[in-house]
Design a protein around this motif. Structure first.
Motif, PDB file in Angstrom:
ATOM      1  N   GLU A  99       1.166  -1.558  -0.580  1.00 30.86           N
ATOM      2  CA  GLU A  99      -0.093   0.077   0.089  1.00 30.86           C
ATOM      3  C   GLU A  99       0.811   1.032   0.028  1.00 30.86           C
ATOM      4  OE1 GLU A  99      -4.241  -0.386   1.906  1.00 30.86           O
ATOM      5  OE2 GLU A  99      -2.529  -1.297   3.593  1.00 30.86           O
ATOM      6  N   PHE A 100       2.151   1.489   0.565  1.00 37.54           N
ATOM      7  CA  PHE A 100       2.959   2.763   0.346  1.00 37.54           C
ATOM      8  C   PHE A 100       3.627   2.561  -0.760  1.00 37.54           C
ATOM      9  CE2 PHE A 100       3.094   2.228   5.168  1.00 37.54           C
ATOM     10  CZ  PHE A 100       2.685   3.326   5.753  1.00 37.54           C
ATOM     11  N   GLU A 101       3.872   1.363  -1.534  1.00 41.07           N
ATOM     12  CA  GLU A 101       4.039   1.177  -2.770  1.00 41.07           C
ATOM     13  C   GLU A 101       2.856   2.023  -4.088  1.00 41.07           C
ATOM     14  OE1 GLU A 101       5.589  -2.666  -2.748  1.00 41.07           O
ATOM     15  OE2 GLU A 101       7.519  -2.519  -2.041  1.00 41.07           O
ATOM     16  N   ALA A 102       1.775   1.256  -3.348  1.00 40.05           N
ATOM     17  CA  ALA A 102       1.063   2.143  -4.875  1.00 40.05           C
ATOM     18  C   ALA A 102       0.845   3.441  -4.201  1.00 40.05           C
ATOM     19  CB  ALA A 102      -0.169   0.973  -4.445  1.00 40.05           C
ATOM     20  N   GLY A 103       0.760   4.036  -2.650  1.00 40.93           N
ATOM     21  CA  GLY A 103       0.540   5.494  -2.417  1.00 40.93           C
ATOM     22  C   GLY A 103       1.706   6.621  -2.706  1.00 40.93           C
ATOM     23  N   ALA A 104       2.974   6.055  -2.768  1.00 43.18           N
ATOM     24  CA  ALA A 104       4.371   6.052  -3.862  1.00 43.18           C
ATOM     25  C   ALA A 104       4.159   6.547  -5.247  1.00 43.18           C
ATOM     26  CB  ALA A 104       5.612   5.526  -3.368  1.00 43.18           C
ATOM     27  N   ALA A 105       3.328   5.618  -5.720  1.00 42.07           N
ATOM     28  CA  ALA A 105       2.814   5.578  -7.090  1.00 42.07           C
ATOM     29  C   ALA A 105       2.160   6.629  -7.390  1.00 42.07           C
ATOM     30  CB  ALA A 105       2.358   4.185  -7.894  1.00 42.07           C
ATOM     31  N   ARG A 106       1.103   6.787  -6.387  1.00 40.28           N
ATOM     32  CA  ARG A 106      -0.110   8.465  -6.971  1.00 40.28           C
ATOM     33  C   ARG A 106       1.058   9.271  -6.543  1.00 40.28           C
ATOM     34  NH1 ARG A 106      -2.926   4.008  -4.273  1.00 40.28           N
ATOM     35  NH2 ARG A 106      -2.782   4.918  -1.941  1.00 40.28           N
ATOM     36  N   LEU A 107       1.493   9.396  -5.771  1.00 41.89           N
ATOM     37  CA  LEU A 107       1.619  10.917  -5.588  1.00 41.89           C
ATOM     38  C   LEU A 107       2.772  10.756  -6.428  1.00 41.89           C
ATOM     39  CD1 LEU A 107       2.317  13.094  -2.692  1.00 41.89           C
ATOM     40  CD2 LEU A 107       4.293  11.108  -2.069  1.00 41.89           C
ATOM     41  N   LEU A 108       3.877  10.257  -6.837  1.00 41.86           N
ATOM     42  CA  LEU A 108       4.245  10.433  -8.438  1.00 41.86           C
ATOM     43  C   LEU A 108       3.146  11.362  -9.407  1.00 41.86           C
ATOM     44  CD1 LEU A 108       6.972  11.060 -10.227  1.00 41.86           C
ATOM     45  CD2 LEU A 108       6.602   8.676 -11.172  1.00 41.86           C
ATOM     46  N   ALA A 109       2.114  11.251  -9.443  1.00 39.43           N
ATOM     47  CA  ALA A 109       1.102  11.245 -10.752  1.00 39.43           C
ATOM     48  C   ALA A 109       0.867  12.345  -9.880  1.00 39.43           C
ATOM     49  CB  ALA A 109       0.255  10.416 -10.383  1.00 39.43           C
ATOM     50  N   LYS A 110       0.934  12.975  -8.682  1.00 38.71           N
ATOM     51  CA  LYS A 110       0.227  14.340  -8.038  1.00 38.71           C
ATOM     52  C   LYS A 110       1.665  15.245  -8.192  1.00 38.71           C
ATOM     53  CE  LYS A 110      -3.713  11.993  -5.045  1.00 38.71           C
ATOM     54  NZ  LYS A 110      -3.611  12.266  -3.413  1.00 38.71           N
TER      55      LYS A 110
END
Length: 182
Positions: A99-110
């Motif tokens: 979930e943290f790794e997926a969150g890092a990917a979402r944060l990159l998109a933002k």
């Protein structure tokens, strides 16, 4: 703002809290995930005892102490809020590494969409897990997300006994001074 009941807190499991975000912010604060309290009332860092609002005021990010229901006023101060993990939990310990790794990917998109100057991760352990940097320390990091500089800070939760209020204010003040100099 009324305190949520036990039933309302239980019903908040898995809920989300909308980002406070706009293009070209100076600092985008990234929390770990919403607490049940925050999800129940619909505002970031709303749990009594969370020191976020007091710390960012004392550090000079806001001209006065804002309450969680005034979170949209952060945008006028050049700041915003998002989270690594969108779902509310009773404890951050419930969050899995993926979930943290997926969150890092979402944060990159933002970061690519909104282009903040700095992304400040509020939770050193969360930063370490999301970016696979087990020895990262507080402060500016070597990585970037898009063009955004990354900064790691302690979690301002009142449950984080590792950092007292004055230490948090000094660390957040260092970020504010840096954000004004870039």
């Amino acid at each position: 703002m009324n305190r949520p009941t036990r039933e309302e807190l239980a019903a908040a499991v898995g809920r989300t809290v909308a980002d406070v975000i706009a293009p070209n912010l100076n600092v985008l604060f990234c929390g770990i995930n919403p607490s049940l309290y925050s999800a129940a009332v619909g505002h970031h860092f709303a749990r009594p005892g969370n020191r976020f609002w007091k710390v960012i005021c004392a550090a000079g990010f806001t001209p006065r102490l804002l309450s969680p229901h005034e979170e949209q006023a952060l945008l006028a101060c050049g700041c915003g809020i998002t989270n690594f993990v969108e779902r509310a939990t009773a404890q951050a310990a419930e969050i899995k590494n993926d979930e943290f790794e997926a969150g890092a990917a979402r944060l990159l998109a933002k970061a690519l969409q909104y282009r903040p100057k700095i992304i400040a991760v509020l939770g050193l352990e969360a930063y370490r897990r999301a970016f696979h940097r087990p020895h990262a320390e507080c402060g500016r990091q070597i990585e970037r997300l898009g063009e955004a500089l990354l900064w790691a800070l302690p979690n301002p939760s009142g449950l984080n006994a590792h950092y007292q209020y004055h230490a948090l204010v000094e660390l957040f003040s260092e970020l504010r001074r840096f954000s004004q100099s870039t």
